[in-house]
Enzyme design. Sequence first.
Site: not given
Length: 461
Positions: A282, A288, A295
């Site tokens: 991130s 992160k 996804e």
Amino acid sequence: MALWDGRFRGGPADEMLRFGESLGTDLHLWREDIAGSKAHSTMLSQVGLLTTDELNEIHRGLDLVATELAAAEAGQPGGWTPGIELEDIHMAVETRLRDHIGELAGKLHTARSRNDQVATDVRLWLRARLDLLDSELAALIGVLLDRAQVDGRVLVPGCTHLQRGQPIWLGHQILAHAWALSRDRERLSDARRRLNRCPLGAAAMAGTPHPIDRLHSAGLLGFAGVVENAMDAVSARDHLVESVAACAISMGHLSRMAEELVIWSTPEFHRVRLSDSWSTGSSIMPQKRNPDAAELVRGKAGRVFGDLQTLLVLTKALPLAYNRDLQEDRPPLFDAISTTRSCVRVMAGCWADLQILPGPDLDGDFLLATELADYLATRGVPFRQAHQVAGGLVRRCEERGQNLASLTLSELTAAHPAFGADALAWLDPAAAAERRVSRGGTAWSEVIRQVSLLRETLLGE
Ligand code: ARG
């Protein structure tokens, strides 16, 4: 000057040229288009419609065009990129052929039309892509089998409704995905078999007065036969719909695998750690590790479903035979195939590289409640009644804020007299998984049996 403009006084408007050209997509079909032209001309010479010299000259010219198109594709010198005024790949190749060999190029179009040409090109292209997709799927299945066999002996909660259900070996769940993918391969092979028929020589849709031999050109292109009806040959697009439907179904499967990776890689689930190669960070939250690959696979499934929908709507109620609408079949086809292929490869990468984490502590977990019911059922208690008794024991434990490990033998026998001294041992999670030796059950012996069955499908063909 277009190859069809004999009856026209004026040329198309610039806007019409840009609107109508399909080179943006079907330039990808140049190999197939040239292969089709070679087969067609070979057949024409075979039946006496071209002399051997003419054939050799046409093939020499086609080879030159191929060299130029390959160079352009690779960004190398000596390349030739057709302009949009040439409209599509078929006219581009023929026009360039005429630049090289002169008017003889015009003989190539005897007994054919762009309608059967494009139909042939797409079948050739699709056949090869289905083969690639199939081997990529086989590779993904291979990865899953390895992971199931080597690292799958980890006890995890098997879920229904995403709630803990019963203990299973992780390998059991991995194999569930592998079986789905193996059916995807069957679908691809069905689609391939049906599309492997050659439309070439159908001409516009009525056939031709020339003494052609369609079986000959079909054979040269590796088709198992011809599309029997010339009108069907140029109109049919069900092989695109079928192939993209197979892709869409497969994407549905991949999206389910992807969703599990997204969930399993959370600290809440803690089942897998995705490798650095298939995770991203991130820009604001330094800690992160996002499962972007999974996804994106999940998201791209929607795209391929859209491609299928586009093809279905495109062909719905379309009158026979060829209509220019059909030129719109390639963007969704190309997109569906390339998207599905990349998703399969990405999932194989994710699965090959991820770390399978130690399973959670399941001792005394309520997901062992079925064991209590099954214990009683093996002692002759009707399962419905056994289920009630086990449910009551769960409630009792829950009320005192504890799990099934807190149960004592006297509590069990008070709940039902059929509980014996061995009942508590049934509450061992690994033993619970290992008891499920029914065919297709989670017992490790069944996992291994299925791994071999699936391995056979990988070697089979
Ligand atoms: N570019 C056309 C297509 O992609 C080729 C066939 C054109 N045929 C025609 N009659 N205009 O579908």
